[in-house]
Motif scaffolding. Structure first.
Motif, short mmCIF file in Angstrom:
data_model
loop_
_atom_site.label_atom_id
_atom_site.label_comp_id
_atom_site.label_asym_id
_atom_site.label_seq_id
_atom_site.Cartn_x
_atom_site.Cartn_y
_atom_site.Cartn_z
N ASP A 162 27.02 39.13 22.77
CA ASP A 162 27.18 37.71 22.49
C ASP A 162 26.66 36.86 23.64
O ASP A 162 26.78 37.23 24.80
N THR A 163 26.09 35.72 23.29
CA THR A 163 25.60 34.75 24.27
C THR A 163 26.06 33.37 23.85
O THR A 163 25.97 33.02 22.67
N LEU A 164 26.53 32.59 24.81
CA LEU A 164 26.95 31.21 24.56
C LEU A 164 26.16 30.31 25.51
O LEU A 164 26.12 30.57 26.71
N ARG A 165 25.53 29.24 24.94
CA ARG A 165 24.67 28.38 25.76
C ARG A 165 24.97 26.90 25.50
O ARG A 165 24.49 26.33 24.53
N PRO A 166 25.74 26.25 26.38
CA PRO A 166 25.85 24.80 26.31
C PRO A 166 24.67 24.16 27.05
O PRO A 166 24.16 24.73 28.03
N GLU A 167 24.23 23.00 26.58
CA GLU A 167 23.11 22.30 27.19
C GLU A 167 23.35 20.80 27.12
O GLU A 167 23.88 20.29 26.14
N LEU A 168 22.96 20.11 28.18
CA LEU A 168 23.10 18.66 28.26
C LEU A 168 21.74 18.07 28.60
O LEU A 168 21.06 18.56 29.50
N GLY A 169 21.33 17.03 27.87
CA GLY A 169 20.01 16.44 28.09
C GLY A 169 20.08 14.93 28.21
O GLY A 169 21.03 14.29 27.74
N PHE A 170 19.07 14.35 28.82
CA PHE A 170 18.95 12.92 29.03
C PHE A 170 17.51 12.54 28.77
O PHE A 170 16.59 13.21 29.24
N ARG A 171 17.27 11.48 27.99
CA ARG A 171 15.93 11.00 27.69
C ARG A 171 15.90 9.48 27.80
O ARG A 171 16.77 8.80 27.25
N ARG A 172 14.89 8.99 28.50
CA ARG A 172 14.73 7.54 28.69
C ARG A 172 13.33 7.15 28.27
O ARG A 172 12.34 7.65 28.80
N ASP A 173 13.22 6.25 27.27
CA ASP A 173 11.93 5.72 26.84
C ASP A 173 11.37 4.83 27.93
O ASP A 173 12.09 4.02 28.52
#
Length: 172
Positions: A47-58
């Protein structure tokens, strides 16, 4: 050829989702979570668990982004951080990203990409370079470098032809 190879039965299951929050008309934050299970006959499931957080600015001519992830595997935790920028060009686009990934062994590996596309009167020309730390179904890590070249040409309004060339190198 009967009996010359060992047949292996396996199944991969992936479940995930991403939420997007608009902080203002030009800024988004994303939060994602993905769970994966690799199940091979005769072995315990992985099993693998992957949380991810992202930020995008136009931005006026494209956008900037940043992301961070932590992937929990049976062999340890893999973490990564990436920053990137994309430009809209008058006849195409240009994008790059730079980052680093710490593998389950604790080694830090640089990562990055460079993507370019030029619009042509009846198609497009593209090139890309990518360097990243990847893992296979057994969570064995390797550094992967991939170069792509592509050409697409419209023959008619309903059909087109595309040509591509890819070269890659993997180091364990």
């Amino acid at each position: 050829y009967s009996g010359t190879t060992t047949e292996v039965d396996n199944r991969t299951t992936n479940i995930g989702g991403t939420l997007r929050f608009a902080l203002d008309p030009a800024t988004d934050v994303t939060a994602g979570l993905r769970w994966s299970r690799y199940d091979e006959t005769g072995d315990d499931p992985r099993d693998t668990l992957r949380p991810e957080l992202g930020f995008r600015r136009d931005l006026p001519a494209g956008f900037a982004l940043a992301s961070v992830f932590a992937e929990d595997t049976e062999d340890g935790t893999r973490t990564g951080l990436t920053f990137g920028r994309t430009w809209d060009l008058p006849d195409g686009s240009l994008a790059f990203s730079l980052g680093a990934t710490r593998g389950v062994t604790g080694d830090l590996s640089p990562t990055g990409s460079l993507d370019w596309q030029k619009d042509l009167p009846r198609g497009s020309l593209s090139a890309s370079l990518r360097h990243e730390l990847t893992s296979d179904s057994d969570d064995e890590e390797s550094l992967l470098t991939v170069v792509n070249l592509g050409l697409s040409h419209a023959i008619s309004p309903l059909s087109s032809v595309s040509f591509g060339l890819q070269a890659s190198e993997s180091e364990e």
